[in-house]
Structures are given as C-alpha cells and as structure tokens.
Write a protein that holds these residues in place. Structure first.
Motif, PDB file in Angstrom:
ATOM      1  N   LYS A  11       0.842  -1.186   0.000  1.00 40.41           N
ATOM      2  CA  LYS A  11       0.000   0.000   0.000  1.00 40.41           C
ATOM      3  C   LYS A  11       0.880   1.240   0.000  1.00 40.41           C
ATOM      4  O   LYS A  11       1.944   1.256   0.616  1.00 40.41           O
ATOM      5  N   LEU A  12       0.424   2.275  -0.695  1.00 39.08           N
ATOM      6  CA  LEU A  12       1.118   3.564  -0.706  1.00 39.08           C
ATOM      7  C   LEU A  12       0.187   4.605  -0.129  1.00 39.08           C
ATOM      8  O   LEU A  12      -0.930   4.802  -0.623  1.00 39.08           O
ATOM      9  N   LEU A  13       0.649   5.275   0.908  1.00 42.48           N
ATOM     10  CA  LEU A  13      -0.161   6.252   1.635  1.00 42.48           C
ATOM     11  C   LEU A  13       0.338   7.655   1.308  1.00 42.48           C
ATOM     12  O   LEU A  13       1.523   7.955   1.455  1.00 42.48           O
ATOM     13  N   GLY A  14      -0.581   8.527   0.865  1.00 47.76           N
ATOM     14  CA  GLY A  14      -0.152   9.890   0.558  1.00 47.76           C
ATOM     15  C   GLY A  14      -1.193  10.684  -0.197  1.00 47.76           C
ATOM     16  O   GLY A  14      -2.312  10.233  -0.420  1.00 47.76           O
ATOM     17  N   VAL A  15      -0.802  11.884  -0.615  1.00 52.18           N
ATOM     18  CA  VAL A  15      -1.606  12.767  -1.453  1.00 52.18           C
ATOM     19  C   VAL A  15      -1.056  12.677  -2.874  1.00 52.18           C
ATOM     20  O   VAL A  15       0.150  12.855  -3.083  1.00 52.18           O
ATOM     21  N   TYR A  35      -0.131  -2.336  -6.364  1.00 59.64           N
ATOM     22  CA  TYR A  35      -0.296  -1.777  -5.029  1.00 59.64           C
ATOM     23  C   TYR A  35      -1.629  -1.066  -4.903  1.00 59.64           C
ATOM     24  O   TYR A  35      -2.276  -0.743  -5.913  1.00 59.64           O
ATOM     25  N   GLU A  36      -2.019  -0.818  -3.680  1.00 54.32           N
ATOM     26  CA  GLU A  36      -3.226  -0.063  -3.383  1.00 54.32           C
ATOM     27  C   GLU A  36      -2.831   1.331  -2.919  1.00 54.32           C
ATOM     28  O   GLU A  36      -1.972   1.473  -2.043  1.00 54.32           O
ATOM     29  N   PHE A  37      -3.444   2.364  -3.511  1.00 51.20           N
ATOM     30  CA  PHE A  37      -3.148   3.733  -3.103  1.00 51.20           C
ATOM     31  C   PHE A  37      -4.171   4.182  -2.071  1.00 51.20           C
ATOM     32  O   PHE A  37      -5.380   4.092  -2.293  1.00 51.20           O
ATOM     33  N   LEU A  38      -3.676   4.656  -0.929  1.00 42.28           N
ATOM     34  CA  LEU A  38      -4.524   5.154   0.145  1.00 42.28           C
ATOM     35  C   LEU A  38      -4.394   6.671   0.203  1.00 42.28           C
ATOM     36  O   LEU A  38      -3.361   7.202   0.615  1.00 42.28           O
ATOM     37  N   GLU A  39      -5.419   7.367  -0.239  1.00 42.35           N
ATOM     38  CA  GLU A  39      -5.380   8.824  -0.359  1.00 42.35           C
ATOM     39  C   GLU A  39      -5.545   9.490   0.997  1.00 42.35           C
ATOM     40  O   GLU A  39      -6.508   9.220   1.725  1.00 42.35           O
ATOM     41  N   GLU A  40      -4.590  10.346   1.340  1.00 41.35           N
ATOM     42  CA  GLU A  40      -4.680  11.171   2.541  1.00 41.35           C
ATOM     43  C   GLU A  40      -5.382  12.484   2.188  1.00 41.35           C
ATOM     44  O   GLU A  40      -5.310  12.955   1.051  1.00 41.35           O
ATOM     45  N   LYS A  41      -6.012  13.084   3.160  1.00 41.37           N
ATOM     46  CA  LYS A  41      -6.629  14.393   2.970  1.00 41.37           C
ATOM     47  C   LYS A  41      -5.611  15.466   3.309  1.00 41.37           C
ATOM     48  O   LYS A  41      -5.005  15.441   4.383  1.00 41.37           O
ATOM     49  N   PHE A  42      -5.415  16.416   2.388  1.00 37.98           N
ATOM     50  CA  PHE A  42      -4.440  17.473   2.618  1.00 37.98           C
ATOM     51  C   PHE A  42      -4.815  18.292   3.847  1.00 37.98           C
ATOM     52  O   PHE A  42      -5.968  18.677   4.033  1.00 37.98           O
ATOM     53  N   GLY A  43      -3.815  18.551   4.685  1.00 40.00           N
ATOM     54  CA  GLY A  43      -4.030  19.349   5.873  1.00 40.00           C
ATOM     55  C   GLY A  43      -4.436  18.547   7.088  1.00 40.00           C
ATOM     56  O   GLY A  43      -4.549  19.094   8.189  1.00 40.00           O
ATOM     57  N   ALA A  44      -4.664  17.252   6.882  1.00 42.28           N
ATOM     58  CA  ALA A  44      -5.029  16.372   7.999  1.00 42.28           C
ATOM     59  C   ALA A  44      -4.059  15.199   8.046  1.00 42.28           C
ATOM     60  O   ALA A  44      -3.402  14.880   7.055  1.00 42.28           O
ATOM     61  N   LYS A  45      -3.954  14.587   9.186  1.00 44.86           N
ATOM     62  CA  LYS A  45      -3.091  13.423   9.356  1.00 44.86           C
ATOM     63  C   LYS A  45      -3.941  12.278   9.894  1.00 44.86           C
ATOM     64  O   LYS A  45      -4.434  12.345  11.027  1.00 44.86           O
ATOM     65  N   SER A  46      -4.134  11.271   9.073  1.00 42.63           N
ATOM     66  CA  SER A  46      -4.982  10.155   9.465  1.00 42.63           C
ATOM     67  C   SER A  46      -4.329   9.350  10.577  1.00 42.63           C
ATOM     68  O   SER A  46      -3.117   9.427  10.812  1.00 42.63           O
ATOM     69  N   GLU A  47      -5.145   8.552  11.230  1.00 43.99           N
ATOM     70  CA  GLU A  47      -4.635   7.681  12.280  1.00 43.99           C
ATOM     71  C   GLU A  47      -3.613   6.703  11.703  1.00 43.99           C
ATOM     72  O   GLU A  47      -2.602   6.404  12.348  1.00 43.99           O
ATOM     73  N   LEU A  48      -3.871   6.233  10.480  1.00 43.36           N
ATOM     74  CA  LEU A  48      -2.938   5.307   9.839  1.00 43.36           C
ATOM     75  C   LEU A  48      -1.596   5.977   9.576  1.00 43.36           C
ATOM     76  O   LEU A  48      -0.540   5.367   9.783  1.00 43.36           O
ATOM     77  N   LYS A  51       0.297   6.405  12.823  1.00 44.12           N
ATOM     78  CA  LYS A  51       0.769   5.110  13.291  1.00 44.12           C
ATOM     79  C   LYS A  51       1.927   4.602  12.427  1.00 44.12           C
ATOM     80  O   LYS A  51       2.892   4.010  12.938  1.00 44.12           O
ATOM     81  N   SER A  52       1.853   4.870  11.120  1.00 38.37           N
ATOM     82  CA  SER A  52       2.844   4.343  10.181  1.00 38.37           C
ATOM     83  C   SER A  52       4.143   5.141  10.189  1.00 38.37           C
ATOM     84  O   SER A  52       5.213   4.595   9.922  1.00 38.37           O
ATOM     85  N   ASN A  53       4.049   6.440  10.467  1.00 36.38           N
ATOM     86  CA  ASN A  53       5.235   7.291  10.501  1.00 36.38           C
ATOM     87  C   ASN A  53       5.191   8.171  11.750  1.00 36.38           C
ATOM     88  O   ASN A  53       4.963   9.388  11.670  1.00 36.38           O
ATOM     89  N   PRO A  54       5.364   7.579  12.934  1.00 35.39           N
ATOM     90  CA  PRO A  54       5.243   8.337  14.179  1.00 35.39           C
ATOM     91  C   PRO A  54       6.375   9.330  14.408  1.00 35.39           C
ATOM     92  O   PRO A  54       6.250  10.221  15.253  1.00 35.39           O
TER      93      PRO A  54
END
Length: 239
Positions: A11-15, A35-48, A51-54
């Motif tokens: 999985k790739l997490l990002g904008v 791979y699966e792309f997991l879209e982040e919302k700009f200006g917010a930081k998801s729980e994932l 957790k993935s990049n503490p």
C-alpha cells in the motif's frame, strides 16, 4: 491498483499531488509492483499515517506486508531492493555512478525544493527579491544541466538508457515546475538555457510508468492556487 494475489500486501499512503508521493508511485510502476493507493486528505493526518510514521508524521509511507517504510527516496531504494528481479533496476550498479545519483539527489532536495517554492512565496516581495529568487533557481537548473552531461554519458536519462534513482528524484517535480511556470509566468525549462535537461524532461514524461503515477499539470496549478490564497498572506490574487 489492488495488490496481486500471491504477493505480500503493498500500500502507498499519501496525497497524489505530492512530488514525494509521485516518486514512490513511479518506482512501483517501473518495478511492475501492484499496489493499493490510500489517499490522505491534505491538511489532515490520518490515524494510519500517524501510526505508520510516528517520527516525522509525513507522507509518503509505503506499507509492505504490514511494515512501514518512510521518506521518499528511502522508499525508492527499498522498492528496488525488494523487487530486484522485476522491472527496471532503479539504482546504478557501478559504485561511483551510485554515489553520483545519491549526491545529486541530496543536492536537489536541499536546493531545488526551497528555490521552487520560494518563487511563489517571493511574489509579494520587492522586484529585487524576485529577481534574486529567479536567478537562484536558474543557477540550480544550470548545475543540473552540467551534471546531466557527465552522468548520462550521452544517453537519454541520468540513469543511461533507462530511468533510475536520480531521474525519479528530479522528474517527480516536473509537474510542479510547469505549474509554477504557468502561475508566475517564468520559463524554468528553457531550451535556450538548459536544452539537454529539457529533452530529458520530455523523455521522462513520455514514459508510461511516469504518466500513470503523475497528476495532470492543471490539477497541480489548481492546488498551488489554493495554497496561494489560503496560506501565503500578502500575495496578489492568483491568476
């Protein structure tokens, strides 16, 4: 793309508009990794994300078989190592060539990133400050033109006949360069000044793996104008 059966989950997490996320996407495509792309919302930081990049709490993050890998060029290197037998080799095999790719990537990330974004921030400053910012960017691109002559050895890419580590590092910013050109009316990829780099950029963008990981320039322009209006006080209205 969904992870293929028989492979560890990727999985790739990002904008999607982030040049750093684009780097990871290009690398995965060149290595033919589904791979699966997991879209982040700009200006917010998801729980994932947290957790993935503490440590840095930044994107991109590559999640492979439940393990997180952070920082864009570390991700590129990881992809090249893990899927060594698939697709294009991303890192040169010669130790000196490998060192040069790493050196110029570090230079690019240190100098180019700040120079590019200062061009937008500086638009509310004096004409002297604007001229200085533009000259700094031109100086960086001129050095990269000279580096291309030495590193490419007459081939289409910094990596020779194929796209490699340094190509990905630089090429991920081409959409942002074109968006900046449109917004502030400044020619960065100038055939008269840096003809070889301009040809390289065209070759890079024509690659299918690059195209599938890169957003359209007009979407980047729209996003930069949003940043312009929301986060840069004192600038004139975006055109």
């Amino acid at each position: 793309m969904a992870a293929s059966s028989g492979n560890p989950e990727v999985k790739l997490l990002g904008v999607r508009l982030s040049p750093f996320v684009i780097r990871a996407g290009i690398a995965l495509n060149l290595k033919e990794v589904q791979y699966e792309f997991l879209e982040e919302k700009f200006g917010a930081k998801s729980e994932l994300l947290l957790k993935s990049n503490p440590v840095y709490k930044k994107m991109p993050v590559l999640i492979h078989d439940g393990k997180s890998i952070c920082e864009s060029m570390i991700i590129v290197q990881y992809i090249d190592d893990v899927w060594a037998g698939s697709g294009t080799t991303l890192m040169p095999t010669d130790p000196y060539d490998k060192a040069m790719h790493r050196f110029w990537t570090a230079y690019f990330d240190d100098k180019f990133f700040n120079s590019l974004f200062s061009l937008i921030y500086i638009m509310s400053q004096t004409e002297e400050a604007k001229a200085e910012a533009k000259e700094q960017m031109r100086a960086v691109l001129q050095l990269l033109e000279e580096a291309f002559v030495k590193i490419s050895k007459g081939k289409p890419f910094f990596g020779g006949d194929t796209i490699k580590y340094l190509d990905i590092a630089l090429g991920s910013f081409l959409g942002w360069m074109r968006a900046t050109e449109e917004i502030i009316d400044l020619k960065l990829l100038d055939d008269a000044r840096i003809p070889l780099l301009c040809t390289w950029a065209e070759n890079f963008c024509n690659n299918e793996a690059v195209q599938n990981a890169s957003p359209e320039t007009d979407k980047i322009v729209e996003f930069v104008k949003f940043l312009w209006s929301e986060y840069i006080p004192g600038l004139p209205p975006a055109k």
